[in-house]
Design a protein around this motif. Structure first.
Motif, PDB file in Angstrom:
ATOM      1  N   ILE A   1       0.896  -1.291  -0.020  1.00  0.00           N
ATOM      2  CA  ILE A   1      -0.078  -0.081   0.190  1.00  0.00           C
ATOM      3  C   ILE A   1       0.832   1.208  -0.112  1.00  0.00           C
ATOM      4  O   ILE A   1       0.603   2.030  -0.778  1.00  0.00           O
ATOM      5  N   ILE A   2       1.783   1.218   0.866  1.00  0.00           N
ATOM      6  CA  ILE A   2       2.939   2.320   0.883  1.00  0.00           C
ATOM      7  C   ILE A   2       3.610   2.791  -0.515  1.00  0.00           C
ATOM      8  O   ILE A   2       3.441   3.806  -0.979  1.00  0.00           O
ATOM      9  N   ILE A   3       4.213   1.446  -1.038  1.00  0.00           N
ATOM     10  CA  ILE A   3       4.836   1.841  -2.240  1.00  0.00           C
ATOM     11  C   ILE A   3       3.737   1.977  -3.354  1.00  0.00           C
ATOM     12  O   ILE A   3       4.066   2.942  -4.083  1.00  0.00           O
ATOM     13  N   GLY A   4       2.455   1.106  -3.342  1.00  0.00           N
ATOM     14  CA  GLY A   4       1.686   1.750  -4.283  1.00  0.00           C
ATOM     15  C   GLY A   4       1.145   3.002  -4.390  1.00  0.00           C
ATOM     16  O   GLY A   4       1.161   3.823  -5.383  1.00  0.00           O
ATOM     17  N   SER A   5       0.840   3.905  -3.179  1.00  0.00           N
ATOM     18  CA  SER A   5       0.245   4.929  -3.040  1.00  0.00           C
ATOM     19  C   SER A   5       1.462   5.978  -3.628  1.00  0.00           C
ATOM     20  O   SER A   5       1.045   7.121  -3.932  1.00  0.00           O
ATOM     21  N   PHE A   6       2.725   5.702  -3.240  1.00  0.00           N
ATOM     22  CA  PHE A   6       3.799   6.428  -3.597  1.00  0.00           C
ATOM     23  C   PHE A   6       3.756   6.599  -5.254  1.00  0.00           C
ATOM     24  O   PHE A   6       4.151   7.736  -5.678  1.00  0.00           O
ATOM     25  N   PHE A   7       3.705   5.244  -5.883  1.00  0.00           N
ATOM     26  CA  PHE A   7       3.671   5.467  -7.362  1.00  0.00           C
ATOM     27  C   PHE A   7       2.421   6.223  -7.870  1.00  0.00           C
ATOM     28  O   PHE A   7       2.365   7.026  -9.074  1.00  0.00           O
ATOM     29  N   ASP A   8       1.176   5.802  -7.052  1.00  0.00           N
ATOM     30  CA  ASP A   8      -0.144   6.741  -7.502  1.00  0.00           C
ATOM     31  C   ASP A   8       0.144   8.165  -7.629  1.00  0.00           C
ATOM     32  O   ASP A   8      -0.302   9.054  -8.326  1.00  0.00           O
ATOM     33  N   PHE A   9       0.923   8.481  -6.341  1.00  0.00           N
ATOM     34  CA  PHE A   9       1.070   9.961  -6.212  1.00  0.00           C
ATOM     35  C   PHE A   9       2.115  10.701  -7.315  1.00  0.00           C
ATOM     36  O   PHE A   9       1.904  11.530  -7.828  1.00  0.00           O
ATOM     37  N   LEU A  10       3.076   9.807  -7.778  1.00  0.00           N
ATOM     38  CA  LEU A  10       3.992  10.069  -8.792  1.00  0.00           C
ATOM     39  C   LEU A  10       3.355  10.226 -10.120  1.00  0.00           C
ATOM     40  O   LEU A  10       3.769  11.244 -10.821  1.00  0.00           O
ATOM     41  N   SER A  11       2.839   9.222 -10.447  1.00  0.00           N
ATOM     42  CA  SER A  11       1.980   9.388 -11.879  1.00  0.00           C
ATOM     43  C   SER A  11       0.545   8.758 -11.609  1.00  0.00           C
ATOM     44  O   SER A  11      -0.030   7.790 -11.915  1.00  0.00           O
ATOM     45  N   PRO A  12      -0.471   9.899 -11.428  1.00  0.00           N
ATOM     46  CA  PRO A  12      -1.529   9.652 -11.013  1.00  0.00           C
ATOM     47  C   PRO A  12      -2.462   9.208 -12.288  1.00  0.00           C
ATOM     48  O   PRO A  12      -3.436   8.547 -12.323  1.00  0.00           O
ATOM     49  N   GLN A  13      -1.888   9.674 -13.602  1.00  0.00           N
ATOM     50  CA  GLN A  13      -2.563   9.291 -14.689  1.00  0.00           C
ATOM     51  C   GLN A  13      -2.626   8.061 -15.138  1.00  0.00           C
ATOM     52  O   GLN A  13      -3.467   7.581 -15.890  1.00  0.00           O
ATOM     53  N   GLU A  14      -1.741   7.442 -14.502  1.00  0.00           N
ATOM     54  CA  GLU A  14      -1.493   5.829 -15.188  1.00  0.00           C
ATOM     55  C   GLU A  14      -2.748   5.227 -14.716  1.00  0.00           C
ATOM     56  O   GLU A  14      -3.222   5.336 -13.795  1.00  0.00           O
ATOM     57  N   GLY A  15      -3.217   4.223 -15.517  1.00  0.00           N
ATOM     58  CA  GLY A  15      -4.159   3.449 -15.185  1.00  0.00           C
ATOM     59  C   GLY A  15      -4.214   2.464 -14.238  1.00  0.00           C
ATOM     60  O   GLY A  15      -5.272   1.980 -13.718  1.00  0.00           O
ATOM     61  N   TRP A  16      -3.095   2.013 -13.931  1.00  0.00           N
ATOM     62  CA  TRP A  16      -2.982   0.843 -12.761  1.00  0.00           C
ATOM     63  C   TRP A  16      -2.483   1.633 -11.428  1.00  0.00           C
ATOM     64  O   TRP A  16      -1.518   2.003 -10.875  1.00  0.00           O
TER      65      TRP A  16
END
Ligand code: SF4
Ligand code: SF4
Lengths: 457, 336
Positions: free
Chosen positions: B235-250
């Motif tokens: 969850i921590i790593i996933g949200s970090f990447f979500d935050f970095l590139s929010p437009q990515e579909g994954w």
């Protein structure tokens, strides 16, 4: 939960440990009965942790109830007194349940004995004041405890005068009176709190004077509400507090009690006194009251004879030195499915087969387990589940200690603090693979101790 | 001094002649509800919803794969135990668990010999050569799966999951992680959650894995530390990447509910034998596994990292056991 544990620093519980079935129902509600005076008693000369005593009586000599029969000059020891009047017989040897062979003095009853209610009154009856105005100095009390040969009646049998003493270098601020009785089955302390609360309170006050403790706290597990209410009521008018602790095994262990109530951790290799605390069991403290106010030594104690393997479970007031067999007989004998006889409770007690052995000062009871209690799944390899780690009250890694013991790896055992193991039995209780962890760890401890001894020489 | 006969002999023969009083070391009281076998049974119970969903979505594909692996693992265990002249431990259920987990983690359309070979490798190399239950270093099911994955790269690759001619819906689509990696198509979270996607039969339904996993944690059959720290790390790593590139579909939720993550976190990483002993060690193990999974998923060519992450962490478990600090109560220092 220990959420509402007001007025104390601790949480009312300690991390890890287990919740075995309590099994107190066998004997919890039976009032203490006075055992009729036996015809013989056998007094082992070692009934305490520390040095054994030496006999000061000769065969054929007559002794009176309460007379000293054996003593020792050593610092850590407790003298032994005759629990009945009679004639001393030839010294013999007996084997205690923990497999130690010790010399013992037999006494054959002669003449009139104190029995029944008279004995009860002699031990628990009479006036028990709750306040003292300098009648006893700490030194007096300490001396009287020593003379009375009192040891910890909770099982450890550590000489009490060594603990309940005034020490300028290590001042005691808190005195904990241990009424937890976390061991399954056993109920002697519970019955003493219910039937003789006054001497417990008086003893606590006296021990408070002797140690100079500011706080005196009687600690009782939550599963004994009747005792909690009664002790609270009797403690009114004194500065004694009552702490209600979570029911958990081994809550009654000194270290864990101190942690649960005071939030202090006793360092490895130190005693409670090093953190300014003295812990004494309720039965012991009642004996202290008797020793000081009545000048009477420790000759009797309350034991529980309990379990599915005995016909009539009972709590008994018995003379120390009476044989296990006599108590079993008095309680109606074994049932047909009795499978194991224990000195003490099921978690830390010792199994034995010789019913002629005498009860010693530290014996809290006899537990008789049945074949159904003993049913055991097959032993498998360790599946490394870590459950033993999750329950070890000393925060050890039992799986590793057992492995080290099995492969005779003394260094590994030492590195993982094998000597800190208190034989609580939690690991063996929980292990799904049913590995005899405690047995292996005991072997390991013996190995480490033998090696240390070698090194010293 | 010789031991003397004592005078206090007991007269009552009923007491002195009890024939079967036994002695043994304390404790004399064992927890009756906790045995190795019962723990294994618990895992089987927890697998029921997972197996149910697998069969519901994959029909015969799942039934066939599970049965092949189950039968082969039991057979392999029986043969190997016989060779080592040990008694057959079928009834401790551990071989059955390995078979089920392997069957649930192989692609449905994979040919029968993949399951058989995987099972024999799992039991032989994964478990028996180490000395049987409790002695193995790596999770046997994952050893078997890794072996067939390397040997039969074709049928085990993402394309191996797809049988476009099949009548069964699930099998005719691409796996979600691969569909995304290859063509950037993101799958609906709800489909991932329920399991309307392609993948290994056991991993597709997040809800089934969560149900079974909760059961295991609440029953204390597995240590909660592992799934909690593993999923927490994801969850921590996933949200970090979500935050970095929010437009990515994954998104984070795709990471959580897609692929073998939940199946792995609750059923594979929690294998007691191949995970550390102490609570802190378990947390280190969970964090390590979670981090490796995300590393492999985000940066490697493989769409799925659970298997390799678990195997790698299995390999360092002895080191974790040795190095993660542990302090005896009252000790001045942590021992490490
Ligand atoms: S509880 Fe028993 S099986 Fe589990 S790790 Fe400890 S010794 Fe091994
Ligand atoms: S017996 Fe020793 S090692 Fe086992 S749980 Fe008790 S203290 Fe820990």
């Amino acid at each position: 939960m220990g959420l509402i544990f007001k007025g104390f620093k601790g949480k009312g519980t300690f991390p890890r440990g287990i919740h075995p079935q309590e099994q107190k129902h066998f004997s919890a509600d039976s009032a203490i009965e006075v055992l009729p005076a036996p015809e013989n008693v056998l007094l082992p000369l070692l009934q305490n942790i520390g040095a054994p005593c030496e006999s000061i009586v000769k065969p054929k000599q007559n002794v009176c109830y309460g007379e000293v029969v054996a003593e020792s000059k050593a610092l850590i020891s407790a003298s032994i007194h005759a629990p009945i009047s009679g004639r001393v017989m030839k010294e013999s040897v007996t084997t205690l349940p923990n497999a130690r062979h010790v010399p013992a003095i037999p006494i054959k009853a002669e003449g009139k004995q104190l029995e029944g209610t008279d004995l009860w009154d002699d031990i628990f009856g009479g006036e028990w004041p709750k306040k003292f105005n300098g009648e006893f100095t700490p030194k007096d009390i300490n001396k009287m405890i020593d003379d009375a040969g009192i040891v910890g009646l909770g099982g450890a049998a550590f000489p009490t005068y060594v603990k309940i003493t005034f020490n300028r270098k290590k001042p005691v601020d808190t005195l904990l009176i241990n009424g937890c009785e976390c061991e399954p089955y056993l109920t002697p302390d519970y019955r003493v709190m219910l039937e003789a609360p006054e001497p417990v309170i008086t003893g606590a006050v006296l021990a408070g004077i002797a140690t100079g403790a500011k706080d005196i706290i009687i600690c009782i597990e939550k599963n004994k509400p009747a005792a909690i209410d009664l002790i609270r009521k009797k403690a009114e008018g004194t500065n004694i507090k009552v702490a209600v602790l979570k029911t958990k095994y081994p809550q009654g262990s000194e270290r864990h009690l101190i942690m649960a109530v005071l939030k202090k951790i006793v360092p490895l290799g130190s005693l409670p006194a090093d953190v300014g605390t003295v812990v004494s069991n309720v039965g012991t403290i009642a004996a202290v009251a008797r020793a000081v106010l009545k000048k009477k030594p420790l000759t009797h104690r309350v034991v529980t004879v309990t379990g599915g393997g005995i016909k009539n479970p009972k709590n008994l007031l018995i003379p120390i030195g009476v044989s296990y067999g006599e108590l079993i007989e008095y309680c109606g004998g074994l049932t047909s499915n009795a499978a194991r006889v224990l000195s003490g409770g099921p978690m830390m007690g010792f199994a034995f087969t010789d019913f002629n052995m005498p009860i010693t000062k530290g014996t809290g009871g006899i537990t008789l387990l049945t074949h159904e209690d003993m049913e055991k799944a097959k032993e498998t390899n360790c599946i490394r589940c870590g459950k033993c780690v999750d329950v070890c009250p000393m925060h050890l890694i039992p799986a590793k200690l057992a492995q080290a013991a099995k492969y005779k790896n003394v260094e590994l055992a030492e590195k993982y603090d094998i000597l800190a193991c208190m034989d609580s039995g939690c690991c063996g209780y929980i292990c799904p693979a049913k590995i005899p962890l405690v047995q292996l760890i005991r072997m390991g401890k013996a190995m480490v101790q033998a090696k240390r001894k070698n090194r010293m020489e | 001094m010789p031991e003397k006969e004592q005078k206090t002999k007991i007269e009552n023969p009923e007491i002195s002649m009890i024939p079967h009083i036994q002695v043994a070391s304390s404790p004399h009281f064992l927890n009756p509800s906790l045995t190795t076998k019962k723990m294994m049974m618990d895992v089987l119970i927890a697998l029921v919803p997972v197996i149910g969903m697998a069969i519901y979505f994959f029909r015969l594909y799942a039934v066939k794969q599970i049965l092949i692996c189950l039968a082969s693992c039991l057979l392999a265990e029986a043969i190997f135990m016989k060779m080592r002249k040990k008694s057959f431990s079928l009834f401790d259920c551990s071989a059955a668990i390995t078979g089920l987990i392997l069957g649930l983690s192989l692609p449905g359309p994979a040919p029968w010999y993949v399951g058989v070979i995987g099972s024999f490798v799992a039991m032989g190399i994964g478990k028996i050569i180490f000395g049987g239950i409790g002695m193995n270093l790596f999770n046997p099911a994952m050893v078997g799966r890794a072996f067939v994955m390397i040997s039969f790269a074709g049928v085990m690759a993402a394309s191996g999951y797809v049988d476009s001619t099949s009548m069964v819906d699930a099998v005719s689509m691409a796996t979600p992680l691969n569909a995304f990696k290859q063509s950037g198509i993101s799958t609906a979270i709800f489909d991932l959650f329920m399991g309307f996607t392609n993948g290994s039969p056991g991993e597709v339904s997040a809800i089934a894995c969560i149900l079974g996993g909760l059961y295991l944690c609440l029953r204390r059959t597995v240590s909660w530390e592992i799934p909690v720290s593993l999923l927490g790390t994801v969850i921590i790593i996933g949200s970090f990447f979500d935050f970095l590139s929010p437009q990515e579909g994954w998104t984070l939720f795709h990471h959580l509910f897609g692929g073998a993550l939940l199946f792995g976190a609750f059923f594979i990483a929690t294998d007691p034998v191949t995970s550390p002993l102490t609570p802190l060690g378990k947390i280190v193990f969970g964090v390590g596994t979670g981090a490796l999974i995300m590393l492999l998923r985000i940066f490697s060519g493989y769409p799925e990292g659970v298997m390799f992450a678990v195997l790698l962490m299995n390999g360092v478990t002895p080191l974790i056991n040795r190095w993660v600090p542990h302090r005896t109560l009252g000790a001045q220092h942590y021992r490490s």
